[in-house]
Design a protein around this motif. Structure first.
Motif, PDB file in Angstrom:
ATOM      1  N   ALA A 175      43.381  42.123  35.579  1.00  0.00           N
ATOM      2  CA  ALA A 175      42.698  41.088  36.365  1.00  0.00           C
ATOM      3  C   ALA A 175      42.475  41.552  37.800  1.00  0.00           C
ATOM      4  CB  ALA A 175      43.523  39.799  36.344  1.00  0.00           C
ATOM      5  N   PHE A 176      43.441  42.312  38.346  1.00  0.00           N
ATOM      6  CA  PHE A 176      43.279  42.831  39.703  1.00  0.00           C
ATOM      7  C   PHE A 176      42.157  43.861  39.756  1.00  0.00           C
ATOM      8  CE2 PHE A 176      44.175  45.839  43.103  1.00  0.00           C
ATOM      9  CZ  PHE A 176      44.392  44.997  44.188  1.00  0.00           C
ATOM     10  N   ASP A 177      42.059  44.706  38.750  1.00  0.00           N
ATOM     11  CA  ASP A 177      40.989  45.698  38.705  1.00  0.00           C
ATOM     12  C   ASP A 177      39.617  45.018  38.690  1.00  0.00           C
ATOM     13  OD1 ASP A 177      42.782  47.800  38.707  1.00  0.00           O
ATOM     14  OD2 ASP A 177      42.758  48.050  36.527  1.00  0.00           O
ATOM     15  N   GLU A 178      39.498  43.914  37.959  1.00  0.00           N
ATOM     16  CA  GLU A 178      38.244  43.167  37.928  1.00  0.00           C
ATOM     17  C   GLU A 178      37.915  42.609  39.314  1.00  0.00           C
ATOM     18  OE1 GLU A 178      36.056  42.414  35.119  1.00  0.00           O
ATOM     19  OE2 GLU A 178      37.098  44.272  34.570  1.00  0.00           O
ATOM     20  N   PHE A 179      38.937  42.088  39.984  1.00  0.00           N
ATOM     21  CA  PHE A 179      38.763  41.575  41.348  1.00  0.00           C
ATOM     22  C   PHE A 179      38.322  42.689  42.298  1.00  0.00           C
ATOM     23  CE2 PHE A 179      41.272  41.540  45.368  1.00  0.00           C
ATOM     24  CZ  PHE A 179      40.477  40.656  46.090  1.00  0.00           C
ATOM     25  N   ALA A 180      38.977  43.834  42.213  1.00  0.00           N
ATOM     26  CA  ALA A 180      38.637  44.944  43.108  1.00  0.00           C
ATOM     27  C   ALA A 180      37.208  45.418  42.878  1.00  0.00           C
ATOM     28  CB  ALA A 180      39.625  46.096  42.904  1.00  0.00           C
ATOM     29  N   SER A 181      36.786  45.459  41.629  1.00  0.00           N
ATOM     30  CA  SER A 181      35.405  45.869  41.332  1.00  0.00           C
ATOM     31  C   SER A 181      34.414  44.871  41.910  1.00  0.00           C
ATOM     32  CB  SER A 181      35.213  45.992  39.818  1.00  0.00           C
ATOM     33  OG  SER A 181      36.032  47.011  39.292  1.00  0.00           O
ATOM     34  N   TRP A 182      34.734  43.590  41.792  1.00  0.00           N
ATOM     35  CA  TRP A 182      33.870  42.558  42.390  1.00  0.00           C
ATOM     36  C   TRP A 182      33.770  42.747  43.897  1.00  0.00           C
ATOM     37  CZ3 TRP A 182      35.820  39.032  45.979  1.00  0.00           C
ATOM     38  CH2 TRP A 182      34.917  38.060  46.425  1.00  0.00           C
ATOM     39  N   CYS A 183      34.888  43.030  44.532  1.00  0.00           N
ATOM     40  CA  CYS A 183      34.899  43.189  45.990  1.00  0.00           C
ATOM     41  C   CYS A 183      34.042  44.378  46.418  1.00  0.00           C
ATOM     42  CB  CYS A 183      36.346  43.356  46.476  1.00  0.00           C
ATOM     43  SG  CYS A 183      36.555  43.116  48.245  1.00  0.00           S
ATOM     44  N   ASP A 184      34.046  45.427  45.604  1.00  0.00           N
ATOM     45  CA  ASP A 184      33.239  46.606  45.923  1.00  0.00           C
ATOM     46  C   ASP A 184      31.745  46.303  45.889  1.00  0.00           C
ATOM     47  OD1 ASP A 184      35.458  48.179  46.269  1.00  0.00           O
ATOM     48  OD2 ASP A 184      35.413  49.031  44.242  1.00  0.00           O
ATOM     49  N   ARG A 185      31.337  45.407  44.993  1.00  0.00           N
ATOM     50  CA  ARG A 185      29.904  45.206  44.787  1.00  0.00           C
ATOM     51  C   ARG A 185      29.358  43.929  45.411  1.00  0.00           C
ATOM     52  NH1 ARG A 185      32.169  43.921  39.646  1.00  0.00           N
ATOM     53  NH2 ARG A 185      31.746  41.754  39.058  1.00  0.00           N
ATOM     54  N   SER A 186      30.247  43.038  45.879  1.00  0.00           N
ATOM     55  CA  SER A 186      29.789  41.730  46.329  1.00  0.00           C
ATOM     56  C   SER A 186      29.970  41.552  47.830  1.00  0.00           C
ATOM     57  CB  SER A 186      30.552  40.618  45.602  1.00  0.00           C
ATOM     58  OG  SER A 186      30.227  39.357  46.128  1.00  0.00           O
ATOM     59  N   ASP A 232      42.650  37.669  31.519  1.00  0.00           N
ATOM     60  CA  ASP A 232      43.577  36.607  31.893  1.00  0.00           C
ATOM     61  C   ASP A 232      44.828  37.236  32.498  1.00  0.00           C
ATOM     62  OD1 ASP A 232      45.600  34.589  31.892  1.00  0.00           O
ATOM     63  OD2 ASP A 232      44.565  33.508  30.302  1.00  0.00           O
ATOM     64  N   PRO A 233      45.197  36.900  33.756  1.00  0.00           N
ATOM     65  CA  PRO A 233      46.347  37.545  34.388  1.00  0.00           C
ATOM     66  C   PRO A 233      47.697  37.019  33.913  1.00  0.00           C
ATOM     67  CG  PRO A 233      45.433  35.917  35.873  1.00  0.00           C
ATOM     68  CD  PRO A 233      44.523  35.957  34.675  1.00  0.00           C
ATOM     69  N   ARG A 234      47.711  35.918  33.181  1.00  0.00           N
ATOM     70  CA  ARG A 234      48.991  35.307  32.781  1.00  0.00           C
ATOM     71  C   ARG A 234      49.240  35.400  31.282  1.00  0.00           C
ATOM     72  NH1 ARG A 234      49.794  30.024  36.759  1.00  0.00           N
ATOM     73  NH2 ARG A 234      49.473  31.182  38.712  1.00  0.00           N
ATOM     74  N   THR A 235      48.316  34.924  30.483  1.00  0.00           N
ATOM     75  CA  THR A 235      48.418  35.138  29.040  1.00  0.00           C
ATOM     76  C   THR A 235      47.346  36.152  28.681  1.00  0.00           C
ATOM     77  OG1 THR A 235      46.992  33.200  28.643  1.00  0.00           O
ATOM     78  CG2 THR A 235      49.361  32.853  28.550  1.00  0.00           C
ATOM     79  N   GLY A 236      47.727  37.405  28.761  1.00  0.00           N
ATOM     80  CA  GLY A 236      46.758  38.487  28.627  1.00  0.00           C
ATOM     81  C   GLY A 236      46.082  38.515  27.259  1.00  0.00           C
ATOM     82  N   TYR A 237      44.935  39.141  27.211  1.00  0.00           N
ATOM     83  CA  TYR A 237      44.153  39.192  25.982  1.00  0.00           C
ATOM     84  C   TYR A 237      44.916  39.879  24.855  1.00  0.00           C
ATOM     85  CZ  TYR A 237      40.007  39.667  23.035  1.00  0.00           C
ATOM     86  OH  TYR A 237      39.097  39.588  22.005  1.00  0.00           O
ATOM     87  N   LEU A 296      48.748  36.930  41.683  1.00  0.00           N
ATOM     88  CA  LEU A 296      48.973  36.245  40.420  1.00  0.00           C
ATOM     89  C   LEU A 296      48.476  34.805  40.476  1.00  0.00           C
ATOM     90  CD1 LEU A 296      50.250  36.382  37.580  1.00  0.00           C
ATOM     91  CD2 LEU A 296      52.398  35.619  38.619  1.00  0.00           C
ATOM     92  N   GLY A 297      48.727  34.132  41.585  1.00  0.00           N
ATOM     93  CA  GLY A 297      48.291  32.751  41.713  1.00  0.00           C
ATOM     94  C   GLY A 297      46.781  32.619  41.804  1.00  0.00           C
ATOM     95  N   MET A 298      46.129  33.475  42.596  1.00  0.00           N
ATOM     96  CA  MET A 298      44.700  33.311  42.834  1.00  0.00           C
ATOM     97  C   MET A 298      43.829  33.912  41.740  1.00  0.00           C
ATOM     98  SD  MET A 298      44.341  33.694  46.956  1.00  0.00           S
ATOM     99  CE  MET A 298      45.165  32.533  48.052  1.00  0.00           C
ATOM    100  N   LEU A 299      44.326  34.924  41.042  1.00  0.00           N
ATOM    101  CA  LEU A 299      43.540  35.499  39.959  1.00  0.00           C
ATOM    102  C   LEU A 299      43.480  34.572  38.747  1.00  0.00           C
ATOM    103  CD1 LEU A 299      44.717  39.224  40.131  1.00  0.00           C
ATOM    104  CD2 LEU A 299      42.466  38.312  40.745  1.00  0.00           C
ATOM    105  N   ALA A 300      44.398  33.610  38.679  1.00  0.00           N
ATOM    106  CA  ALA A 300      44.387  32.666  37.557  1.00  0.00           C
ATOM    107  C   ALA A 300      43.165  31.773  37.607  1.00  0.00           C
ATOM    108  CB  ALA A 300      45.662  31.822  37.553  1.00  0.00           C
ATOM    109  N   GLY A 301      42.596  31.548  38.811  1.00  0.00           N
ATOM    110  CA  GLY A 301      41.461  30.637  38.977  1.00  0.00           C
ATOM    111  C   GLY A 301      40.229  31.002  38.181  1.00  0.00           C
ATOM    112  N   PRO A 302      39.601  32.184  38.396  1.00  0.00           N
ATOM    113  CA  PRO A 302      39.975  33.093  39.474  1.00  0.00           C
ATOM    114  C   PRO A 302      39.375  32.637  40.804  1.00  0.00           C
ATOM    115  CG  PRO A 302      38.129  34.023  38.266  1.00  0.00           C
ATOM    116  CD  PRO A 302      38.471  32.716  37.584  1.00  0.00           C
ATOM    117  N   ARG A 303      40.123  32.904  41.885  1.00  0.00           N
ATOM    118  CA  ARG A 303      39.627  32.583  43.228  1.00  0.00           C
ATOM    119  C   ARG A 303      39.518  33.891  44.013  1.00  0.00           C
ATOM    120  NH1 ARG A 303      43.466  28.721  45.918  1.00  0.00           N
ATOM    121  NH2 ARG A 303      45.072  29.604  44.569  1.00  0.00           N
ATOM    122  N   TRP A 304      38.518  34.669  43.657  1.00  0.00           N
ATOM    123  CA  TRP A 304      38.364  35.984  44.263  1.00  0.00           C
ATOM    124  C   TRP A 304      38.084  35.932  45.765  1.00  0.00           C
ATOM    125  CZ3 TRP A 304      34.856  38.403  39.911  1.00  0.00           C
ATOM    126  CH2 TRP A 304      35.650  38.718  38.802  1.00  0.00           C
TER     127      TRP A 304
END
Length: 468
Positions: A251-262, A407-412, A301-309
């Motif tokens: 989930a963090f990797d997905e967030f980091a990729s979003w930050c790179d492109r957005s 999903d950062p809490r109940t992973g796929y 962990l708390g914010m990626l559950a939203g996700p609240r990037w």
């Protein structure tokens, strides 16, 4: 015919029906006296349509004539009575979430479900209005840090936990009987009290364990069971910690990729991963004391559950600027979780091995929620009441599983493993997006669940829903 022969016949018939004998024993009638709910939710006005009740049940289902407790229940009647399908019971997550509050708020369900089902939920054992313990830490003991750093820390954590539990125990009659298998029998009693021939159930997150084990214990009583954000109860402690950390890293990797492109990311013009690593290094050096690197990870962990990037990016920027990590509340209903899951860690060396295991699969975020769970339950008695195991479910209607890919809490990986255990008695639908909790993500996820619950229509194998 002797009394003994009659008793044996009754027991055999009960087993053949898939119903534990203890769940039917006892002389107390199962009844629900519906009345106005207490006005105990700030900023949530009382809705005259919503009613509350208390269901009197045995503390220990093996002793059905022994001590009793009261299960807090709430009901929101179907809005369109002539289209009513039946009663849908919602299984809250956590463990520690209040089902009564979900029903009071009414914000967890689609319009179609609100129209066509009486929606019912409850506060599980030790949660909110159901015999919740008063747990105050021993003021003479220091709460150990996360992660632990020595054998002395490990011993202190065990002592702290046991002292806390000894203060909790006298304040709740169900503290030592709060495992999910006990709640399974509570759920069966609730079904009977509601007058439903078979159970229609939607479990979320930790509530999926309740749905899984109900289907295992009472296969003939299942009409439909939705498992949203799937918990895997088959894992040993090492696998649990490893998969939790891997899910958070993904989930963090997905967030980091979003930050790179957005450009919406406030760290878009910087190397977000380097900034994050610098924040962890500051925590390691004690700059945020008494907060630790685990507290930094808990923010993700708390914010990626939203996700609240966007909010997570802003929090990382602020921590990089010297602000300590904001406090993140990750409550666990100890008496339920620790009775379901054995934290069989003998000493600090074993604990340190788990820390390394997590860091191996999650180098950027290090820990995941698994280490918090381990530390929360260090010192719990062994064996636990509800031992982990592979599922053995044989229901007429397959269970419907719904999980986000990231999903950062109940992973796929948990969802796919539970689907494997269920075989033809389960059907997994993948939301190709992010966050924890997927039912209300978009029209596709809503339609998949609603058609299953209303019409018992299963999606075709391999069905997926696109990300928003």
């Amino acid at each position: 015919m002797s009394r003994r022969t009659v008793a044996v016949i009754v027991a055999v018939l009960t087993i053949l029906a898939g119903l534990p004998a203890s769940a039917h024993a006892g002389s107390t009638p199962l009844s629900l006296a519906w009345a106005e709910c207490p006005d105990d939710l700030p900023n949530v006005p009382l809705d005259p349509r919503v009613q509350c009740a208390r269901l009197r049940l045995p503390v220990d289902w093996a002793r059905p004539n022994g001590q009793m407790f009261e299960l807090a229940v709430a009901r929101r009647p179907a809005r369109v009575s002539h289209q009513r399908v039946g009663t849908l019971v919602f299984g809250p997550g956590g463990p520690g979430d209040s089902g009564v509050e979900r029903i009071r708020k009414g914000d967890r369900f689609s319009d179609e479900l609100l129209d066509r089902f009486d929606l019912v939920s409850f506060d599980p054992r030790t949660v909110a209005r159901t015999a919740a313990p008063v747990c105050t830490p021993d003021p003479t003991l220091r709460k150990p840090p996360i992660p632990l750093t020595s054998q002395a820390d490990f011993d202190a954590a065990v002592a702290y936990n046991r002292a806390l539990w000894s203060r909790c125990r006298p304040t709740s009659p169900v503290f030592d009987n709060a495992d999910t298998l006990s709640t399974v029998h509570d759920l069966e009693a609730l079904r009977r009290a509601l007058g439903e021939r078979r159970l229609t159930f939607h479990g979320s997150s930790y509530g999926t364990l309740l749905g899984q084990q109900y289907a295992e214990q009472y296969p003939g009583r299942v009409r439909a069971v939705v498992l949203e954000g799937v918990f895997d109860h088959s894992l040993d402690v090492r696998s649990f910690v490893r998969t939790q950390a891997a899910a958070l890293q993904d989930a963090f990797d997905e967030f980091a990729s979003w930050c790179d492109r957005s450009a919406e990311c406030v760290l878009h013009d910087r190397n977000m991963r380097s900034v994050w690593a610098g924040v962890l290094a500051r925590a390691d050096s004690g700059e945020y004391a008494p907060r630790t690197a685990f507290d930094v990870t808990a923010v993700a962990l708390g914010m990626l559950a939203g996700p609240r990037w966007p909010q997570l990016a802003a929090a990382v920027r602020d921590m990089d600027g010297g602000m300590p990590p904001p406090e993140v509340n990750l409550p666990i209903a100890v008496a339920a979780f620790c009775a379901d899951w054995p934290a069989t860690v003998r000493d600090y060396d074993e604990y340190a091995g788990l820390v390394r295991e997590a860091e191996d699969v999650a180098p950027a975020v290090r820990y995941g929620a698994g280490l918090l769970a381990v530390q929360t339950c260090l010192g719990w008695r062994s064996p636990v009441r509800n031992l982990p195991h592979d599922l053995h479910v044989h229901t007429r209607t397959p269970l419907l599983l719904l999980n986000a890919r990231h999903d950062p809490r109940t992973g796929y990986a948990w969802a796919t493993n539970v689907a494997r255990q269920l075989g033809r008695h389960g059907r997994l639908v993948t939301y190709e997006g992010w966050g924890h909790g997927t039912y209300l993500r978009n029209e596709c996820t809503i339609a998949v669940v609603d058609r299953y619950l209303v019409d018992l229509t299963l999606p075709t194998p391999g069905t997926g829903c696109p990300a928003n």
